[in-house]
Design a protein around this motif. Sequence first.
Motif, PDB file in Angstrom:
ATOM      1  N   ALA A   1      -5.945   6.301   4.975  1.00 33.95           N
ATOM      2  CA  ALA A   1      -4.710   5.551   5.195  1.00 33.95           C
ATOM      3  C   ALA A   1      -4.981   4.369   6.114  1.00 33.95           C
ATOM      4  CB  ALA A   1      -3.640   6.457   5.791  1.00 33.95           C
TER       5      ALA A   1
ATOM      6  N   THR B   1       1.631   4.124  -0.449  1.00 31.04           N
ATOM      7  CA  THR B   1       0.956   4.019   0.833  1.00 31.04           C
ATOM      8  C   THR B   1      -0.164   2.991   0.768  1.00 31.04           C
ATOM      9  OG1 THR B   1       1.407   6.356   1.253  1.00 31.04           O
ATOM     10  CG2 THR B   1      -0.344   5.351   2.556  1.00 31.04           C
ATOM     11  N   ARG B   2      -0.333   2.226   1.847  1.00 30.83           N
ATOM     12  CA  ARG B   2      -1.454   1.300   1.952  1.00 30.83           C
ATOM     13  C   ARG B   2      -2.688   2.063   2.443  1.00 30.83           C
ATOM     14  NH1 ARG B   2      -1.451  -4.114   2.720  1.00 30.83           N
ATOM     15  NH2 ARG B   2       0.091  -4.005   1.067  1.00 30.83           N
TER      16      ARG B   2
ATOM     17  N   SER C   1      -4.216  10.259  -5.577  1.00 31.83           N
ATOM     18  CA  SER C   1      -3.340   9.100  -5.736  1.00 31.83           C
ATOM     19  C   SER C   1      -3.846   8.188  -6.835  1.00 31.83           C
ATOM     20  CB  SER C   1      -3.273   8.317  -4.417  1.00 31.83           C
ATOM     21  OG  SER C   1      -3.067   9.176  -3.315  1.00 31.83           O
TER      22      SER C   1
ATOM     23  N   ASP D   1      -2.627  -0.555  -2.407  1.00 29.61           N
ATOM     24  CA  ASP D   1      -1.510   0.378  -2.357  1.00 29.61           C
ATOM     25  C   ASP D   1      -1.727   1.483  -3.379  1.00 29.61           C
ATOM     26  OD1 ASP D   1      -0.321  -1.460  -0.594  1.00 29.61           O
ATOM     27  OD2 ASP D   1       0.590  -2.542  -2.275  1.00 29.61           O
TER      28      ASP D   1
ATOM     29  N   LEU E   1      -0.656  13.180   2.507  1.00 27.07           N
ATOM     30  CA  LEU E   1       0.416  12.194   2.458  1.00 27.07           C
ATOM     31  C   LEU E   1       1.554  12.729   1.593  1.00 27.07           C
ATOM     32  CD1 LEU E   1      -1.811   9.031   1.902  1.00 27.07           C
ATOM     33  CD2 LEU E   1      -0.777   9.791   4.056  1.00 27.07           C
TER      34      LEU E   1
ATOM     35  N   SER F   1       5.159   9.034  -2.409  1.00 23.48           N
ATOM     36  CA  SER F   1       5.191   7.873  -1.521  1.00 23.48           C
ATOM     37  C   SER F   1       4.184   6.822  -1.982  1.00 23.48           C
ATOM     38  CB  SER F   1       4.887   8.282  -0.078  1.00 23.48           C
ATOM     39  OG  SER F   1       3.546   8.742   0.041  1.00 23.48           O
TER      40      SER F   1
ATOM     41  N   ARG G   1      -0.025   0.982   8.704  1.00 17.94           N
ATOM     42  CA  ARG G   1       0.765   0.612   7.525  1.00 17.94           C
ATOM     43  C   ARG G   1       0.827   1.804   6.582  1.00 17.94           C
ATOM     44  NH1 ARG G   1      -0.298  -5.223   5.303  1.00 17.94           N
ATOM     45  NH2 ARG G   1       1.708  -4.725   4.454  1.00 17.94           N
ATOM     46  N   PRO G   2       1.528   2.862   6.985  1.00 16.29           N
ATOM     47  CA  PRO G   2       1.524   4.076   6.189  1.00 16.29           C
ATOM     48  C   PRO G   2       2.340   4.011   4.919  1.00 16.29           C
ATOM     49  CG  PRO G   2       3.008   4.330   8.050  1.00 16.29           C
ATOM     50  CD  PRO G   2       2.314   3.010   8.222  1.00 16.29           C
ATOM     51  N   ARG G   3       3.361   3.139   4.854  1.00 15.02           N
ATOM     52  CA  ARG G   3       4.228   3.159   3.688  1.00 15.02           C
ATOM     53  C   ARG G   3       4.845   1.789   3.481  1.00 15.02           C
ATOM     54  NH1 ARG G   3       9.278   6.287   2.047  1.00 15.02           N
ATOM     55  NH2 ARG G   3       8.703   7.228   0.063  1.00 15.02           N
TER      56      ARG G   3
END
Length: 460
Positions: free
Chosen positions: A441, A425-426, A400, A387, A419, A423, A445-447
């Motif tokens: 991404a 995000t995975r 990120s 994540d 993105l 947020s 499983r975006p979030r």
Amino acid sequence: MPHNDAKVKIVTLGCAKNEVDSEEIAGVLSGAGFELDGSSRKTAVTVINTCGFLEAAKAESIQAIRDAVREKKAGRTGKVIVAGCLAQRLGAELTRLAPGADAYIGVGQMGRFDEIVRSVQAAREQLVEVGAPHHRWADVSTRARTGRPWSAYLKISEGCDHRCTFCTIPSFRGAHQSKPIERVIDEARELARTGAREVNLIAQDVTQYGYDLYREFTLPKLLRELDAVEGIDWIRMLYFYPNRLTDEVIEAMSTLPKVLEYVDIPLQHVHRDTLRRMKRPWEGERYLQLFEKVRAAMPDCAIRTTFIVGFPGETEEEFASLIDFVEEAKLDRVGAFMYSREPGTPSYDMPDQVPFRTRRERYDRLMRAQQSVSMAVNQSWVGRELDVLVDEVKDGWSISRSHRDAPEIDGLVFVEGALEPGSITRVKVTGAEAYDLYASAASGRPRLEPLRMSSAKQPL
């Protein structure tokens, strides 16, 4: 309403703890009717929140004071107030090294800075107010946050009770002083209310938290209460002391879903003789055993440390033990400092001071050794998911950080595409360099709401 003589500029130097202090100063001043304006061509007051940790930081702070005094003489600022660590460390001596400011104020005065500014504006004489360090916690709601709203530092204590022979911090920050637990929780709730998802707990020694107030080490209890604060998804800790990373702390970290599997534990050295001269605990073998215990409870835990090279009396054999250690420990992150000879510390007068050229050469050797380790550790993440918290989007990449990456300290995770900043995000890791990862991404499983760590947490 702010008036013409109410514009204040704050210059912040040094660590994250100073950033929090400046935000508290800004909040107190804003609440008292002052206007915070760092870009105006003319301000009524310039506040310089100084750092006094090392000689390099001291030089930077002195230069900032001299720059502000020149601005004053040119009519671009009114009063100049020097605050914080260097003022506390040097006291009246600073008025000679960097003369011309209107006030020199020690640490811990954030909660009354409106009073200080008004006194300085009304006074004709220079004010020097540097007594014994005493921290007055500012009201929780007054802090004026800067930076990204989704990430914040939360100071849980001040000062330090350890007496490492190289360190100046206890001399100007004072003894360890914990912030009451209910106040920490209130502050975490306020940070969440203002958008923070990641809270970075900071203290000179987080593992000592609460002992001065409650006569027991209270970090596990604090973590349990913070884990229940709505809106907070990530809780990170900076910094651990080696012999106080107890089973209870490890259990809390491994079982509480919001507490990140991240340990920043400055060891300073690993050779027994060097550590004794430093007045630091244990030795390399005990540290390896501790890391084994941490990894048994949290297999994906990121472990970071810092070392000092060239400490007085450090032999080639003692230094070689550092190289052997980083190759065996396989730590995610290692930082290093060349020893800085600080006046007022016991190590300043120690015999066998190591020449600069030797310190520099050892620093380079240590960092080269760790670079290979970091590369291998990062490569082990390729093909795995984790994540990330998105900080910004630039040139088609979402910049990120994962649980392994403290703000402004560690590496980054560059995710393909744009993105949403803020947020969680995975992502799936697709590439690795020595310090950073590359990812895309993860499909479907975006979030994550609420956040759960990639690896399942199990009790010890």
